[in-house]
Structures are given as structure tokens and as C-alpha cells.
Motif scaffolding. Structure first.
Motif, mmCIF file in Angstrom:
data_model
loop_
_atom_site.group_PDB
_atom_site.id
_atom_site.type_symbol
_atom_site.label_atom_id
_atom_site.label_comp_id
_atom_site.label_asym_id
_atom_site.label_seq_id
_atom_site.Cartn_x
_atom_site.Cartn_y
_atom_site.Cartn_z
ATOM 1 N N MET A 75 0.834 -1.200 0.000
ATOM 2 C CA MET A 75 0.000 0.000 0.000
ATOM 3 C C MET A 75 0.876 1.261 0.000
ATOM 4 S SD MET A 75 -3.246 -0.746 -0.080
ATOM 5 C CE MET A 75 -4.180 0.566 0.729
ATOM 6 N N PRO A 76 0.306 2.414 -0.374
ATOM 7 C CA PRO A 76 1.074 3.654 -0.443
ATOM 8 C C PRO A 76 1.043 4.453 0.858
ATOM 9 C CG PRO A 76 -1.074 4.009 -1.392
ATOM 10 C CD PRO A 76 -1.034 2.555 -0.971
ATOM 11 N N VAL A 77 1.826 5.515 0.875
ATOM 12 C CA VAL A 77 1.854 6.479 1.976
ATOM 13 C C VAL A 77 1.280 7.802 1.475
ATOM 14 C CG1 VAL A 77 3.357 7.891 3.449
ATOM 15 C CG2 VAL A 77 3.811 5.444 3.180
ATOM 16 N N ILE A 78 0.385 8.389 2.253
ATOM 17 C CA ILE A 78 -0.142 9.729 1.963
ATOM 18 C C ILE A 78 0.724 10.748 2.692
ATOM 19 C CG2 ILE A 78 -2.095 11.296 2.248
ATOM 20 C CD1 ILE A 78 -3.924 8.802 2.198
ATOM 21 N N VAL A 79 1.367 11.624 1.928
ATOM 22 C CA VAL A 79 2.086 12.747 2.522
ATOM 23 C C VAL A 79 1.090 13.890 2.608
ATOM 24 C CG1 VAL A 79 4.079 14.267 2.387
ATOM 25 C CG2 VAL A 79 4.229 11.939 1.484
ATOM 26 N N GLU A 93 -8.495 12.335 13.080
ATOM 27 C CA GLU A 93 -9.571 11.482 12.575
ATOM 28 C C GLU A 93 -9.286 11.041 11.139
ATOM 29 O OE1 GLU A 93 -14.354 11.787 11.471
ATOM 30 O OE2 GLU A 93 -13.307 13.508 12.330
ATOM 31 N N ARG A 94 -8.724 11.926 10.360
ATOM 32 C CA ARG A 94 -8.371 11.581 8.980
ATOM 33 C C ARG A 94 -7.286 10.509 8.950
ATOM 34 N NH1 ARG A 94 -8.673 16.516 4.889
ATOM 35 N NH2 ARG A 94 -10.535 17.573 5.663
ATOM 36 N N TYR A 95 -6.262 10.703 9.757
ATOM 37 C CA TYR A 95 -5.143 9.754 9.746
ATOM 38 C C TYR A 95 -5.612 8.365 10.197
ATOM 39 C CZ TYR A 95 -3.114 14.440 10.262
ATOM 40 O OH TYR A 95 -2.827 15.780 10.160
ATOM 41 N N ALA A 96 -6.535 8.343 11.134
ATOM 42 C CA ALA A 96 -7.075 7.059 11.585
ATOM 43 C C ALA A 96 -7.795 6.347 10.446
ATOM 44 C CB ALA A 96 -8.020 7.280 12.766
ATOM 45 N N GLN A 97 -8.512 7.088 9.617
ATOM 46 C CA GLN A 97 -9.203 6.481 8.482
ATOM 47 C C GLN A 97 -8.208 5.996 7.437
ATOM 48 O OE1 GLN A 97 -12.862 6.124 7.994
ATOM 49 N NE2 GLN A 97 -11.753 4.602 6.779
ATOM 50 N N ASP A 101 -7.719 1.835 6.438
ATOM 51 C CA ASP A 101 -7.842 1.320 5.077
ATOM 52 C C ASP A 101 -6.508 0.875 4.493
ATOM 53 O OD1 ASP A 101 -10.587 1.615 5.009
ATOM 54 O OD2 ASP A 101 -10.497 3.647 4.227
ATOM 55 N N GLY A 102 -5.487 0.803 5.344
ATOM 56 C CA GLY A 102 -4.211 0.242 4.913
ATOM 57 C C GLY A 102 -3.188 1.238 4.419
ATOM 58 N N ALA A 253 -18.348 15.738 4.403
ATOM 59 C CA ALA A 253 -19.135 15.610 3.175
ATOM 60 C C ALA A 253 -18.765 14.373 2.373
ATOM 61 C CB ALA A 253 -18.968 16.857 2.304
ATOM 62 N N GLY A 254 -17.667 13.685 2.764
ATOM 63 C CA GLY A 254 -17.331 12.422 2.104
ATOM 64 C C GLY A 254 -16.165 12.480 1.150
ATOM 65 N N ILE A 255 -15.202 13.354 1.398
ATOM 66 C CA ILE A 255 -14.076 13.436 0.471
ATOM 67 C C ILE A 255 -13.300 12.131 0.378
ATOM 68 C CG2 ILE A 255 -12.457 14.370 2.187
ATOM 69 C CD1 ILE A 255 -11.281 16.110 -0.059
ATOM 70 N N TRP A 256 -13.261 11.363 1.464
ATOM 71 C CA TRP A 256 -12.514 10.103 1.425
ATOM 72 C C TRP A 256 -13.127 9.126 0.428
ATOM 73 C CZ3 TRP A 256 -7.970 8.504 1.821
ATOM 74 C CH2 TRP A 256 -7.637 7.171 2.071
ATOM 75 N N SER A 257 -14.435 9.186 0.234
ATOM 76 C CA SER A 257 -15.086 8.291 -0.738
ATOM 77 C C SER A 257 -14.731 8.673 -2.169
ATOM 78 C CB SER A 257 -16.606 8.316 -0.556
ATOM 79 O OG SER A 257 -17.139 9.580 -0.894
ATOM 80 N N HIS A 258 -14.196 9.865 -2.372
ATOM 81 C CA HIS A 258 -13.678 10.270 -3.684
ATOM 82 C C HIS A 258 -12.167 10.055 -3.759
ATOM 83 C CE1 HIS A 258 -17.293 12.410 -5.334
ATOM 84 N NE2 HIS A 258 -17.637 12.288 -4.068
ATOM 85 N N ALA A 259 -11.488 10.278 -2.643
ATOM 86 C CA ALA A 259 -10.039 10.144 -2.631
ATOM 87 C C ALA A 259 -9.603 8.707 -2.860
ATOM 88 C CB ALA A 259 -9.483 10.664 -1.306
ATOM 89 N N ARG A 260 -10.245 7.757 -2.190
ATOM 90 C CA ARG A 260 -9.811 6.360 -2.305
ATOM 91 C C ARG A 260 -9.848 5.843 -3.736
ATOM 92 N NH1 ARG A 260 -11.958 1.824 1.623
ATOM 93 N NH2 ARG A 260 -10.591 0.670 0.247
ATOM 94 N N PRO A 261 -10.980 5.956 -4.453
ATOM 95 C CA PRO A 261 -10.970 5.464 -5.832
ATOM 96 C C PRO A 261 -10.016 6.237 -6.740
ATOM 97 C CG PRO A 261 -13.066 6.508 -5.294
ATOM 98 C CD PRO A 261 -12.330 6.342 -4.013
ATOM 99 N N PHE A 262 -9.844 7.525 -6.456
ATOM 100 C CA PHE A 262 -8.881 8.314 -7.225
ATOM 101 C C PHE A 262 -7.472 7.774 -7.016
ATOM 102 C CE2 PHE A 262 -5.946 12.069 -6.777
ATOM 103 C CZ PHE A 262 -5.738 12.275 -8.137
ATOM 104 N N PHE A 263 -7.109 7.522 -5.769
ATOM 105 C CA PHE A 263 -5.788 6.976 -5.477
ATOM 106 C C PHE A 263 -5.627 5.579 -6.075
ATOM 107 C CE2 PHE A 263 -5.568 9.693 -1.359
ATOM 108 C CZ PHE A 263 -5.065 10.760 -2.073
#
Length: 269
Positions: A75-79, A93-97, A101-102, A253-263
Motif C-alpha cells: 500500500m502507499p503512503v499519503i504525505v 480522525e483523517r489519519y485514523a481512516q 484502510d491500509g 461531506a465524504g471526500i474520502w469516498s472520492h479520494a480512495r478510488p482516485f488513489f
């Protein structure tokens, strides 16, 4: 008539002095007006991130401090480049999510923000941003760049100079000087502003796919900034505009649901 001319001249002189005073005040105090670094430092133990560690990354005149968590194998690292207020730990809270998800992550404070001593400047923030990226790159995992608000400037800068897999810009400015000009249209901000964060120029050198997220209710950075920056990206991906969302609303608003498929798509490519 002479009296009228004298009164008119006196009024114009008064306005000129007031204008010069306003410009002088803005120039001298501009960084105090531009940055909002006050805040408490969240203890890692209080953040519920069992797999993370505190890190100190060397920079030219000291070190920047943050948290790092390694990703699951493969899996990758988010900087993660934080915004303009408080300390990076406020967004645990973001970092925990990410970790759930790996994904690994690296989050930190720029010099002059609560966890990292030093003085704030654009040059320092950009240097810190590159140092953080290079430190994470040495770990060997694929890297993704996420910038939020102020952090979209250094995120775009780093993406234009390093080879990440993807760039996500959350509530970005076209440039910091553009935002200042929108707020203070009668002041010569393009001439006197020191920390201009020219994302509009840096984006031209970004080879990574770019996702831009913004809200139409953002009163800090008007939504057209994100729209225009997205249009300048050489490899634009999604432009996610959330109706009525404010500057700090996109996580809920759900940005993670857009970020994950984008990544995931960027990694697959």
C-alpha cells in the motif's frame, strides 16, 4: 472656488495618507495577518493511532515534527500537507481512516506552527514540504500527496518537483496572492505580498493526475480558485464541487469516498 480647491486637495491628501498607512500596516504585519498557527499540540497517545510514531525530520535550521505510520504491505503512503490553523494533530480522525484502510501517512507541522519551532515564511514552508516528501520517499512505498487549504500550495510545489503517484487538492487557492487580491481589491497586494504561493504557476509542472475538491459555500477561499486551478492542471482528474459546503466541511461531506478510488486508479496506472 479657492476654498473648495483647498478642501478638495486636503481631502485627497488625507485619503492618500490613509491609503499609504493601510498599505504600510499590511506590509509590516502581513505574515501575522496571513498565518494562524496558534493551537495546542495533540499527544499521539490521545489520537488513537496505535501504529503511528512521532518523527523529527531534519531541515536547514532545525527539524519539523509530525507522525508517521507505515502502510500495509503493497500500500502507499499519503504525505499530508496541513492547512493554515492549529497543529497537524487536530486532524487525527483523517489519519485514523487512512490507517484503517491500509494507507500509511506522514503528517507534520511546518516551521512556526505549534509542533515545529521556527519562523513562518513561504520559503520555509516549501523547504519543509520537500524535506517531508524526501523523508517519506526513503521508506520505499509509493507516495500520494494530499494538500488542504494552505497546504495545497506546498503540495502543488512538491508535485511539480517530485514524482508522486497522485495529487489531491482540497479547497485550494489559485495562488495566495489571488486570494489576498480578492479580499483587498484596493490594495497593491501583487507588489507588496511576500508569500504569494503561486500554485497557478507550479501546477504547470505537475505530471501527476490531479483531483480538486471544493465547496460552493467556502468563504475562506472562493470556489472559483479550485475550478481555475483544476483547469490549469496538465492531467486533471475529478473536480468535486460540493454545493453549500464550507471551507472545513469536505471531510464530513465524504471526500474520502472520492479520494480512495482516485488513489486506487492512479496506483493502477
Amino acid at each position: 472656488m479657492k476654498l473648495l480647491r483647498r478642501l478638495t486637495f486636503a481631502l485627497l491628501l488625507l485619503l492618500a495618507v490613509a491609503y499609504a498607512g493601510a498599505v504600510g500596516y499590511m506590509y509590516v504585519n502581513q505574515r501575522a495577518l496571513q498565518y494562524f498557527p496558534q493551537g495546542e499540540v495533540t499527544a499521539l497517545a490521545a489520537a488513537g493511532l496505535a501504529g503511528a510514531e512521532e518523527v523529527a525530520i531534519p531541515v536547514e535550521d532545525g527539524s519539523i515534527h509530525g507522525w508517521y505510520q507505515a502502510p500495509r504491505p503493497g500500500m502507499p503512503v499519503i504525505v499530508y500537507y496541513k492547512g493554515n490553523s492549529g497543529s497537524f494533530g487536530d486532524e487525527h480522525e483523517r489519519y485514523a481512516q487512512f490507517a484503517a484502510d491500509g494507507y500509511g501517512f506522514l503528517a507534520f507541522d511546518y516551521r512556526g506552527f505549534p509542533a515545529s519551532p521556527g519562523r513562518i515564511s513561504e520559503a520555509g514552508i516549501l523547504a519543509d514540504a520537500l524535506a517531508a516528501y524526501d523523508w517519506a520517499a526513503e521508506k520505499g512505498a509509493p507516495l500520494l500527496i494530499w494538500g488542504r487549504s494552505l497546504g495545497t500550495g506546498p503540495a502543488t510545489y512538491v508535485a511539480s518537483r517530485r514524482e508522486a503517484r497522485a495529487l489531491l487538492l482540497e479547497t485550494p487557492f489559485l495562488s495566495a496572492v489571488n486570494v489576498a487580491a480578492e479580499r483587498y481589491p484596493i490594495l497593491p497586494v501583487h507588489w507588496v505580498m511576500q508569500d504569494q504561493f503561486r500554485s497557478d504557476l507550479w501546477i504547470e509542472g505537475v505530471e501527476e493526475p490531479v483531483l480538486v475538491a471544493h465547496g460552493t459555500g467556502d468563504t475562506v477561499i472562493e470556489v472559483s480558485n479550485g475550478e481555475r486551478l483544476h483547469a490549469l492542471a496538465p492531467h486533471p482528474d475529478e473536480l468535486w464541487i460540493v454545493p453549500d459546503a464550507g471551507h472545513s466541511d469536505l471531510w464530513d461531506a465524504g471526500i474520502w469516498s472520492h479520494a480512495r478510488p482516485f488513489f486506487e486508479k492512479a496506483l493502477a496506472n
